[in-house]
Motif scaffolding. Sequence first.
Motif: not given
Length: 245
Positions: A101-130
């Motif tokens: 699920v985490l891999e899918q969330v990152y793959a589907d979010s990568k490249g987005a200009s804006i992303c709404a956060m879900d409390l269950r996926f902090p690791e994904v958002y740390r990468q997207l933030h960078q």
Amino acid sequence: RLPEEGQELYSKGFSLQMGGGLPATLINLGRLGIPVRIQTGLGKDMFSRFARDAFESAGVTPFNLCPQTDAIPLNISVAMLTPGDRTFCSYSDGFPVTDTVLEQVYADSKGASICAMDLRFPEVYRQLHQEGTLLTLDTGWDDEMSIEKYRPMLELADFYTPNQKEALKITGTNTPDTRSAILAMGALVAAASLTIRMIWASVVSSPTRVASHFRKPDWLVVAALTLSLAALSTGMLSPVRALSF
């Protein structure tokens, strides 16, 4: 009014809608022709079918993070509207957060200009933030919400959007002036919180004497406390300075 225990009241109307600010916003953006994707859980239940049809008819692409089970992965809410406010009663079976699920969330979010956060996926958002994706956070209500509890997510979020009750709860005060001081100093800002996009001094409310910042703050420290009743409208022990190191 809302019914008390043992009572039944009939409402003036009823409507089945896609609820919550996030889905509603995405649907409206999709109707305007803006490319939009939403990550959600869709099962075999009637509510999941309704949500899938609503997204697709508005041009929103849903990415299903939940295997097809008989559970109800969506949040189902009964919203009771009264003249003063809204009251919700919600239910969801949820779904497990696995590495897949985490891999899918990152793959589907990568490249987005804006992303709404879900409390269950902090690791994904740390990468997207960078990677430069703008992140928005709406925690919703939580009986145990606090700045410390949500600090890891708040440090990543570019925008945090609590309602008034949530802002009072998370700052630990029932006094609007004190809440305003806490928000304006950067410990928790209604528009931008604990990020490299610090607030401008012009939005510092009257209870706050100084709000200093550097370009890349990592931690915020509430330093001086006033003992003067005249100094600040919030009275004794009100915070007067926030330093970003």
